[in-house]
Design a protein around this motif. Structure first.
Motif, PDB file in Angstrom:
ATOM      1  N   SER A 321      -4.351  13.296   1.617  1.00  0.00           N
ATOM      2  CA  SER A 321      -4.211  11.920   2.086  1.00  0.00           C
ATOM      3  C   SER A 321      -2.981  11.286   1.458  1.00  0.00           C
ATOM      4  O   SER A 321      -2.378  11.825   0.526  1.00  0.00           O
ATOM      5  CB  SER A 321      -5.458  11.114   1.708  1.00  0.00           C
ATOM      6  OG  SER A 321      -5.579  11.021   0.289  1.00  0.00           O
ATOM      7  N   GLN A 322      -2.610  10.114   1.966  1.00  0.00           N
ATOM      8  CA  GLN A 322      -1.472   9.393   1.407  1.00  0.00           C
ATOM      9  C   GLN A 322      -1.711   9.040  -0.058  1.00  0.00           C
ATOM     10  O   GLN A 322      -0.812   9.163  -0.895  1.00  0.00           O
ATOM     11  CB  GLN A 322      -1.206   8.119   2.219  1.00  0.00           C
ATOM     12  CG  GLN A 322      -0.535   8.345   3.554  1.00  0.00           C
ATOM     13  CD  GLN A 322      -0.136   7.023   4.197  1.00  0.00           C
ATOM     14  OE1 GLN A 322      -0.651   5.961   3.839  1.00  0.00           O
ATOM     15  NE2 GLN A 322       0.777   7.086   5.157  1.00  0.00           N
ATOM     16  N   LEU A 323      -2.928   8.595  -0.381  1.00  0.00           N
ATOM     17  CA  LEU A 323      -3.235   8.203  -1.753  1.00  0.00           C
ATOM     18  C   LEU A 323      -3.090   9.384  -2.706  1.00  0.00           C
ATOM     19  O   LEU A 323      -2.563   9.241  -3.813  1.00  0.00           O
ATOM     20  CB  LEU A 323      -4.664   7.635  -1.822  1.00  0.00           C
ATOM     21  CG  LEU A 323      -5.111   7.120  -3.195  1.00  0.00           C
ATOM     22  CD1 LEU A 323      -4.197   5.998  -3.674  1.00  0.00           C
ATOM     23  CD2 LEU A 323      -6.565   6.634  -3.132  1.00  0.00           C
ATOM     24  N   ARG A 324      -3.549  10.537  -2.247  1.00  0.00           N
ATOM     25  CA  ARG A 324      -3.423  11.734  -3.081  1.00  0.00           C
ATOM     26  C   ARG A 324      -1.953  12.088  -3.313  1.00  0.00           C
ATOM     27  O   ARG A 324      -1.561  12.461  -4.418  1.00  0.00           O
ATOM     28  CB  ARG A 324      -4.134  12.907  -2.395  1.00  0.00           C
ATOM     29  CG  ARG A 324      -3.998  14.256  -3.077  1.00  0.00           C
ATOM     30  CD  ARG A 324      -4.566  14.246  -4.468  1.00  0.00           C
ATOM     31  NE  ARG A 324      -4.536  15.558  -5.078  1.00  0.00           N
ATOM     32  CZ  ARG A 324      -4.674  15.781  -6.379  1.00  0.00           C
ATOM     33  NH1 ARG A 324      -4.881  14.752  -7.201  1.00  0.00           N
ATOM     34  NH2 ARG A 324      -4.629  17.004  -6.858  1.00  0.00           N
ATOM     35  N   CYS A 325      -1.127  11.962  -2.266  1.00  0.00           N
ATOM     36  CA  CYS A 325       0.307  12.246  -2.407  1.00  0.00           C
ATOM     37  C   CYS A 325       0.954  11.309  -3.419  1.00  0.00           C
ATOM     38  O   CYS A 325       1.779  11.734  -4.247  1.00  0.00           O
ATOM     39  CB  CYS A 325       1.008  12.098  -1.056  1.00  0.00           C
ATOM     40  SG  CYS A 325       0.513  13.344   0.165  1.00  0.00           S
TER      41      CYS A 325
END
Length: 646
Positions: A321-325
């Protein structure tokens, strides 16, 4: 009394002979069937019954010994000999004895009344023979059954042995053909360039064209060898304990067939590769770029807000996900990652190139850097469907750039220091040179004759200053280049300390008291006295220059593997600002004066540092200065004076 003394002497000599020859004597009394050992002092020991005596020997060998004893007792033989083993828990601890049984005395009827057995320990001789026999068998087994060609040359380089495999390799019809004493190692084309006495263990591969070796010295015409031979071989000289050559083993094998097969195989492979060159080259370039550069293919899907990593080799996919990136990036790059993702979410049609530092570390403990290159992928209508790209690990590149920047900065600083050093050195050298030239010119001009001694004195003074300065410049250059050698050796520092101080204090000013403390009668430490003495002399000389009244004190102490030297004075002292620059080349005080040659303290600091020590300075401006130098060393003799111990 004399008879007893003679008897004791004879027994002592007998015991010595038995011990030297590893012999033991025992006696057998047929009447009582008892055994008795002769002690190490030549006295009869305790008597043993047959069962007790048998406990010393291996049960399987007792029957042979008993048979000999009974035959001698019955008069069937005069003596007998048998080899018997000792009884031991482990086979390795078992000893081997050679028993010799003979009659000592008989009665008037001729019946044996006393038998003597000589027990000789032959364990070591037996083991040496077994080892020699085993080695000889092993040699013949290995030499003759080896899968390699084996040749043996004696110490004179004469061929004395050759196995069947070597005979076949070199076309030898019979061993006698080459073992006639005329085939020499120096005529062996594989090793004819190496002198016999200089032979060392070596391994080599050779290519010999026998058609080119027409010289009779090789005797190859007798063997009928022709054509080219590829040969791998090893040579092993055998030397005795004195290093003298005893013989030389040569082992090897003919790899001509293997090499030619390999050449044919290579030719076939080249032909096969030529047929598919374009396809394989294309695939190889891609695989090489991906593997060597650490490249991974990636996709980003704006509609799903998902980042995907594709492993080409396993065809696996990892989605984030974007948050993980964003969280994978280090704090200073999280805003950058968020900005890049926002641009792709807004479907920008421009390519994106961005380097990112991750929280993840590699095997070397470094923060991983990745370089992303993304391009938009359009659908049939020209709209952005996804972003495709690649990333690669640029950690080594970033580290190299950072190191290069640091080294560049360091080089620039070094260059500035070098320029400053050269400028100061030029100025300092020019001063005494100008004095020399100036006073020399006065001789050529009109002057009073009584002024000449003054001119000469000033020229000598300036010349000495110039010589000292040049010597210091050369010496500190050696120190900066780590060219100075340090030789530690045991030195009685209690005897050496005061002379070094006196040399440094030779220029002490009138009215200044010199105090040299001597707390030891003897202190033997392993130091480089030449360089330690140089440190003491320079510190004392600097104290003399700055001290016009009061005293100069020198002392030392050995404690916990360190020799600490303290030089104190009641001179002018050093300001805090000047103290910060005291180790700089040609540093000057606030008043513009320079102490000594301007290189004394830098030289002292470098000497102490390169000997693994430390230096500390405390100064009270207007009251004096104290310098402590600590040199690591080991003391072998420490003898303090009694008044200090008390």
């Amino acid at each position: 009394m004399d008879n007893n003394l003679d008897s004791k002497n004879q027994k002592a000599r007998l015991a010595l002979i038995l011990k030297t020859g590893r012999l033991r004597l025992w006696f057998f009394f047929p009447a009582t069937r008892r055994y008795c050992y002769l002690s190490e002092t030549g006295e009869y020991g305790r008597e043993h019954n047959p069962a007790e005596f048998a406990r010393y020997f291996h049960r399987d060998d007792l029957d042979d010994m008993r048979s000999i004893i009974f035959d001698v007792c019955d008069g069937k033989r005069e003596n007998g000999k048998v080899t018997i083993r000792s009884r031991a828990a482990k086979e390795a601890d078992c000893r081997l004895y050679e028993m010799s049984v003979s009659v000592v005395s008989r009665d008037e009827r001729g019946i044996a009344t006393l038998l003597m057995g000589i027990q000789h320990d032959v364990t070591e001789e037996h083991r040496r023979k077994e080892k020699a026999r085993e080695l000889l068998m092993r040699y013949h087994t290995i030499f003759n059954s080896s899968l390699l060609d084996m040749l043996y040359y004696d110490k004179n380089g004469v061929l004395t042995d050759i196995n069947d495999r070597a005979c076949k390799a070199f076309n030898v019809k019979s061993r006698e053909q080459v073992l006639d004493g005329t085939f020499l190692l120096k005529n062996n084309p594989f090793y004819n360039q190496i002198p016999l006495k200089q032979m060392e263990n070596s391994y080599s591969g050779s290519v010999i064209n026998f058609n080119d070796l027409h010289d009779r010295v090789y005797r190859l015409d007798e063997l009928g060898l022709q054509g080219r031979m590829y040969y791998e071989s090893a040579i092993n000289p055998i030397r005795n304990e004195k290093g003298d050559l005893e013989g030389i083993y040569m082992s090897g094998h003919d790899i001509t067939e293997m090499v030619e097969s390999f050449h044919k195989l290579q030719a076939g492979i080249r032909q096969l590769q030529q047929g598919t060159k374009d396809i394989k080259q294309y695939i190889a370039n891609i695989d090489y770029a991906l593997s060597v550069s650490g490249v991974q293919m990636v996709n980003y899907y704006p509609k799903a807000y998902t980042f995907e990593i594709v492993n080409r080799e396993t065809d696996s996919r990892m989605r984030m996900s974007q948050l993980r990136c964003i969280r994978l990036a280090t704090p200073r790059f999280r805003r950058t990652v968020n900005s890049v993702l926002n641009r792709m979410d807004h479907l920008t049609k421009n390519g994106i190139v961005q380097a990112v530092e991750l929280e993840i570390r590699d095997k070397k403990g470094r923060q991983i850097w990745l370089l992303f290159s993304m391009v938009p992928m359009l659908d049939a209508e020209g709209n952005v469907e996804r972003y495709f790209g690649m990333f690669r690990d640029i950690t080594n590149t970033v580290e190299t750039e950072q190191r290069l920047a640091a080294e560049t900065k360091k080089a620039q600083e070094t260059e500035l220091l070098k320029q400053a050093f050269l400028t100061n050195m030029s100025y300092e050298i020019r001063t005494p040179l100008n004095n020399i030239i100036g006073y020399a010119r006065l001789f050529a001009e009109q002057h009073e004759e009584h002024d000449e001694p003054f001119f000469i004195e000033q020229i000598k003074k300036s010349t000495n200053e110039l010589l000292l300065l040049v010597n210091d410049v050369l010496f500190i250059s050696r120190l900066d280049a780590n060219m100075e050698e340090y030789n530690r050796e045991p030195v009685d520092f209690a005897l050496a300390f005061e002379p070094q101080c006196r040399i440094g204090m030779a220029t002490v000013q009138p009215g200044v008291q010199t105090l040299i403390s001597q707390p030891y009668n003897s202190l033997v430490v392993d130091i480089d006295l030449n360089h330690v003495g140089m440190i003491i002399q320079r510190l004392c000389a600097l104290s003399c220059l700055s001290t016009t009244h009061g005293s100069i004190a020198a002392s030392y102490e050995y404690r916990r593997g360190e020799l600490t030297i303290n030089i104190e004075n009641t001179g002018a002292g050093v300001t805090l600002e000047d103290l910060d620059h005291i180790y700089e080349h040609f540093s000057r005080k606030e008043n513009g004066n320079m102490t000594g040659s301007g290189l004394d303290m830098p030289i002292v600091q470098l000497l102490v540092k390169q000997m693994g020590g430390s230096i500390d300075i405390q100064s009270d401006y207007g009251k004096g200065t104290s310098v402590w130098v600590s040199i690591p060393c080991t003391a072998t003799v420490i003898e303090k004076k009694r008044e200090l111990d008390d």
